[in-house]
Design a protein around this motif. Structure first.
Motif, PDB file in Angstrom:
ATOM      1  N   HIS A  66     -77.394 -92.343 -49.516  1.00 27.42           N
ATOM      2  CA  HIS A  66     -76.635 -91.594 -50.507  1.00 27.42           C
ATOM      3  C   HIS A  66     -75.682 -90.654 -49.773  1.00 27.42           C
ATOM      4  O   HIS A  66     -76.077 -89.957 -48.843  1.00 27.42           O
ATOM      5  N   LEU A  67     -74.434 -90.649 -50.198  1.00 29.92           N
ATOM      6  CA  LEU A  67     -73.429 -89.827 -49.538  1.00 29.92           C
ATOM      7  C   LEU A  67     -73.664 -88.343 -49.805  1.00 29.92           C
ATOM      8  O   LEU A  67     -73.970 -87.950 -50.931  1.00 29.92           O
ATOM      9  N   THR A  68     -73.507 -87.539 -48.762  1.00 31.57           N
ATOM     10  CA  THR A  68     -73.518 -86.093 -48.937  1.00 31.57           C
ATOM     11  C   THR A  68     -72.199 -85.697 -49.587  1.00 31.57           C
ATOM     12  O   THR A  68     -71.131 -86.048 -49.076  1.00 31.57           O
ATOM     13  N   PRO A  69     -72.226 -85.008 -50.709  1.00 33.64           N
ATOM     14  CA  PRO A  69     -70.971 -84.661 -51.399  1.00 33.64           C
ATOM     15  C   PRO A  69     -70.013 -83.887 -50.488  1.00 33.64           C
ATOM     16  O   PRO A  69     -70.445 -83.060 -49.683  1.00 33.64           O
ATOM     17  N   LEU A  70     -68.739 -84.192 -50.623  1.00 42.25           N
ATOM     18  CA  LEU A  70     -67.732 -83.481 -49.841  1.00 42.25           C
ATOM     19  C   LEU A  70     -67.646 -82.038 -50.329  1.00 42.25           C
ATOM     20  O   LEU A  70     -67.659 -81.783 -51.543  1.00 42.25           O
ATOM     21  N   PRO A  71     -67.552 -81.068 -49.420  1.00 52.02           N
ATOM     22  CA  PRO A  71     -67.407 -79.670 -49.837  1.00 52.02           C
ATOM     23  C   PRO A  71     -66.140 -79.477 -50.673  1.00 52.02           C
ATOM     24  O   PRO A  71     -65.146 -80.182 -50.486  1.00 52.02           O
ATOM     25  N   ALA A  72     -66.187 -78.535 -51.595  1.00 49.93           N
ATOM     26  CA  ALA A  72     -65.043 -78.294 -52.486  1.00 49.93           C
ATOM     27  C   ALA A  72     -63.842 -77.773 -51.710  1.00 49.93           C
ATOM     28  O   ALA A  72     -62.693 -78.050 -52.059  1.00 49.93           O
ATOM     29  N   GLN A  73     -64.099 -77.013 -50.646  1.00 51.59           N
ATOM     30  CA  GLN A  73     -63.022 -76.398 -49.873  1.00 51.59           C
ATOM     31  C   GLN A  73     -62.920 -77.063 -48.507  1.00 51.59           C
ATOM     32  O   GLN A  73     -63.908 -77.231 -47.811  1.00 51.59           O
ATOM     33  N   THR A  74     -61.684 -77.449 -48.118  1.00 51.94           N
ATOM     34  CA  THR A  74     -61.474 -78.048 -46.798  1.00 51.94           C
ATOM     35  C   THR A  74     -61.152 -76.966 -45.771  1.00 51.94           C
ATOM     36  O   THR A  74     -60.587 -75.915 -46.113  1.00 51.94           O
ATOM     37  N   ASN A  75     -61.514 -77.220 -44.531  1.00 52.81           N
ATOM     38  CA  ASN A  75     -61.196 -76.280 -43.449  1.00 52.81           C
ATOM     39  C   ASN A  75     -59.780 -76.446 -42.915  1.00 52.81           C
ATOM     40  O   ASN A  75     -59.337 -75.663 -42.074  1.00 52.81           O
ATOM     41  N   GLY A  76     -59.076 -77.479 -43.366  1.00 51.57           N
ATOM     42  CA  GLY A  76     -57.720 -77.716 -42.890  1.00 51.57           C
ATOM     43  C   GLY A  76     -57.441 -79.202 -42.777  1.00 51.57           C
ATOM     44  O   GLY A  76     -58.190 -80.039 -43.294  1.00 51.57           O
ATOM     45  N   TYR A  77     -56.374 -79.543 -42.056  1.00 52.99           N
ATOM     46  CA  TYR A  77     -55.916 -80.926 -41.936  1.00 52.99           C
ATOM     47  C   TYR A  77     -55.951 -81.357 -40.477  1.00 52.99           C
ATOM     48  O   TYR A  77     -55.577 -80.591 -39.576  1.00 52.99           O
ATOM     49  N   ILE A  78     -56.377 -82.594 -40.282  1.00 60.43           N
ATOM     50  CA  ILE A  78     -56.462 -83.152 -38.923  1.00 60.43           C
ATOM     51  C   ILE A  78     -55.713 -84.478 -38.868  1.00 60.43           C
ATOM     52  O   ILE A  78     -55.880 -85.332 -39.739  1.00 60.43           O
ATOM     53  N   ARG A  79     -54.888 -84.615 -37.838  1.00 69.45           N
ATOM     54  CA  ARG A  79     -54.263 -85.908 -37.544  1.00 69.45           C
ATOM     55  C   ARG A  79     -54.827 -86.413 -36.225  1.00 69.45           C
ATOM     56  O   ARG A  79     -54.854 -85.669 -35.235  1.00 69.45           O
ATOM     57  N   VAL A  80     -55.296 -87.653 -36.226  1.00 68.62           N
ATOM     58  CA  VAL A  80     -55.814 -88.259 -34.995  1.00 68.62           C
ATOM     59  C   VAL A  80     -54.671 -88.987 -34.313  1.00 68.62           C
ATOM     60  O   VAL A  80     -54.046 -89.875 -34.900  1.00 68.62           O
ATOM     61  N   ASP A  81     -54.370 -88.606 -33.075  1.00 65.90           N
ATOM     62  CA  ASP A  81     -53.317 -89.248 -32.293  1.00 65.90           C
ATOM     63  C   ASP A  81     -53.944 -90.307 -31.388  1.00 65.90           C
ATOM     64  O   ASP A  81     -54.837 -89.997 -30.593  1.00 65.90           O
ATOM     65  N   CYS A  82     -53.482 -91.546 -31.524  1.00 64.15           N
ATOM     66  CA  CYS A  82     -54.096 -92.676 -30.827  1.00 64.15           C
ATOM     67  C   CYS A  82     -53.131 -93.253 -29.791  1.00 64.15           C
ATOM     68  O   CYS A  82     -51.949 -93.447 -30.086  1.00 64.15           O
ATOM     69  N   TYR A  83     -53.635 -93.538 -28.613  1.00 65.85           N
ATOM     70  CA  TYR A  83     -52.818 -94.052 -27.511  1.00 65.85           C
ATOM     71  C   TYR A  83     -53.402 -95.359 -26.992  1.00 65.85           C
ATOM     72  O   TYR A  83     -54.573 -95.669 -27.198  1.00 65.85           O
ATOM     73  N   GLY A  84     -52.554 -96.110 -26.252  1.00 63.84           N
ATOM     74  CA  GLY A  84     -53.027 -97.328 -25.597  1.00 63.84           C
ATOM     75  C   GLY A  84     -52.795 -98.566 -26.430  1.00 63.84           C
ATOM     76  O   GLY A  84     -51.920 -98.608 -27.302  1.00 63.84           O
ATOM     77  N   GLY A  85     -53.602 -99.597 -26.174  1.00 64.00           N
ATOM     78  CA  GLY A  85     -53.519-100.834 -26.931  1.00 64.00           C
ATOM     79  C   GLY A  85     -54.200-100.672 -28.286  1.00 64.00           C
ATOM     80  O   GLY A  85     -54.851 -99.653 -28.558  1.00 64.00           O
TER      81      GLY A  85
END
Length: 439
Positions: A66-85
């Motif tokens: 069972h999924l743990t509910p997502l918190p109502a408030q987010t701590n911010g935004y994240i972008r994952v930067d991916c390199y390579g093949g």
């Protein structure tokens, strides 16, 4: 009045005699030509008929938990930067999504870096179906295509994880920057501490990696076209003997063609090959890529028939292929099967995506390496319940040949090594999302 009891006896004797004649004249079950289902349709390749003693399966806490509910408030935004093949970027993406959930952040669509080295300019949306990704991640993590007003024009604060020494904790090291800047980007480090992940963060990583990434419709159509063009059944072989791979390994090889030697030297830069005793130690540690000729010998030792249909899931610059195709003649490649114009227009990521699609759907998968593509393909095949997967042991090959083994003796020894590897499912999946079961 004696006829009455005799008649039934007579009938019994006649009936029994007829049955006895039928049994005697019937062929023994040993000679009956009844088709017996084999464990593989690849020409009776014996390695696939080895009984497995261990099996990896997706962990129930991920698939059925069972999924743990997502918190109502987010701590911010994240972008994952991916390199390579592509497969290195896919690995970073999976890790990054898990980390974003760990930090209670909203995920911005990841950034695939343009890389001239990989002949690459395609981004995340050029390879993967964005809407499908967002839909499948629903409940695991919030994903947005666009940033909210106020930060949509800002560049994220870059958190450098590459210089972290030893294992470190993302909550201690990255969360403060997220809370301060509200929008950050990072590339996951290999030394992250997953042992501290709560289960909901692990489940998010697993969902992203194995359930949420689907090729774009146009790329999937091309992949299906390629798959359909390969004669069935077939084995997908990830063969690594390119100039940069050999140069990077710092291994030296005898009897290579002048063109191969020249290509390797051009790729070496400052990576000089090991020599003398160090070269032997390095090779025995399994650090040297198998040549196509050595790969053919390994497949023969596993009783893979030489008329097996083989798809080469590899780059365009493989060297010394005559050593392989002179033994295994039914070899298929992307460049030969795809429309020439389409093929030349494709970049590194899209070509790698085609190899990935074909490899997770092939009747069997064999790799000469244990890199990012191999780990992801093996795990995805395990996720789909396709267990005809094997990693050729470079270490065993080097050790056995250094002992002077050759011919039938070498093949027999290689068979024993790989039989045991296949039985225990060595390399079938990584423990992040899969659990081991005894059979």
């Amino acid at each position: 009045m004696i006829a009455s009891p005799v008649k039934p006896l007579f009938v019994f004797v006649i009936t029994f005699s007829l049955l006895l004649v039928i049994i005697i004249l019937s062929p023994s079950p040993h000679f009956l030509q009844i088709p017996v289902p084999s464990s593989s349709s690849l020409g009776g390749s014996v390695i696939w008929s080895v009984k497995r003693t261990m099996e990896w399966r997706p962990c129930k806490w991920w698939l059925q938990g069972h999924l743990t509910p997502l918190p109502a408030q987010t701590n911010g935004y994240i972008r994952v930067d991916c390199y390579g093949g592509l497969n290195q970027m896919r690995r970073d993406l999976c890790d990054g999504v898990g980390i974003a959930r760990l930090l209670n952040a909203t995920l911005v669509l990841p950034k695939f870096e343009v890389a001239a080295y990989w002949n690459e300019s395609s981004g995340f949306a050029d390879v993967f179906d964005v809407d499908y990704f967002i839909q499948k991640m629903s409940g695991f993590i919030n994903v947005v295509k666009e940033l909210p007003k106020g930060i949509e024009s800002k560049e994220p604060f870059r958190v450098d994880c590459s210089k972290r020494k030893g294992q470190f904790d993302y909550i201690e090291s990255v969360l403060p920057s997220l809370l301060e800047h509200h929008y950050i980007s990072f590339t996951p480090a290999m030394s992250q501490r997953r042992d501290r992940y709560p289960q909901y963060a692990k489940a998010t990583l697993c969902q992203a990696c194995y359930s949420a990434l689907r090729l774009t419709s146009s790329l999937e159509k091309k992949a299906i076209e390629l798959f359909d063009a390969i004669a069935k059944p077939f084995l997908s072989l990830h063969l690594r003997f390119e100039p940069d791979m050999v140069a990077y390994s710092q291994c030296e090889y005898q009897n290579l063609s002048p063109s191969s030697v020249s290509a390797i030297e051009a790729a070496r830069v400052d990576r000089k090959p090991w020599t003398g005793e160090l070269a032997q130690i390095w090779r025995k540690r399994g650090k040297c890529p198998l040549t196509p000729n050595e790969t053919a010998l390994m497949l023969q030792s596993l009783n893979v028939p030489t008329n097996t249909n083989i798809y080469l899931a590899a780059g365009d610059d493989l060297m010394e292929m005559e050593g392989f195709t002179s033994v295994y003649t039914n070899v298929y490649t992307k460049s030969a099967l795809l429309n020439r114009e389409d093929f030349t227009r494709m970049h590194g990521n899209t070509k790698a995506a085609l190899d990935y699609h074909v490899s997770i759907s092939s009747d069997a998968y064999v790799a000469t390496y244990f890199g990012n593509m191999d780990k992801i393909v093996a795990a995805m095949r395990t996720y789909k319940g396709m267990h005809n997967t094997l990693f050729l042991s470079r270490k065993a090959f080097a050790e056995l040949t250094s002992q002077g083994l050759g011919g039938a003796e070498l093949k027999s020894a290689l068979w024993e090594v790989h039989k045991n590897d296949f039985a225990i499912g060595r390399g079938f999946a990584l423990p992040d999302c899969f659990c081991e079961f005894e059979l």
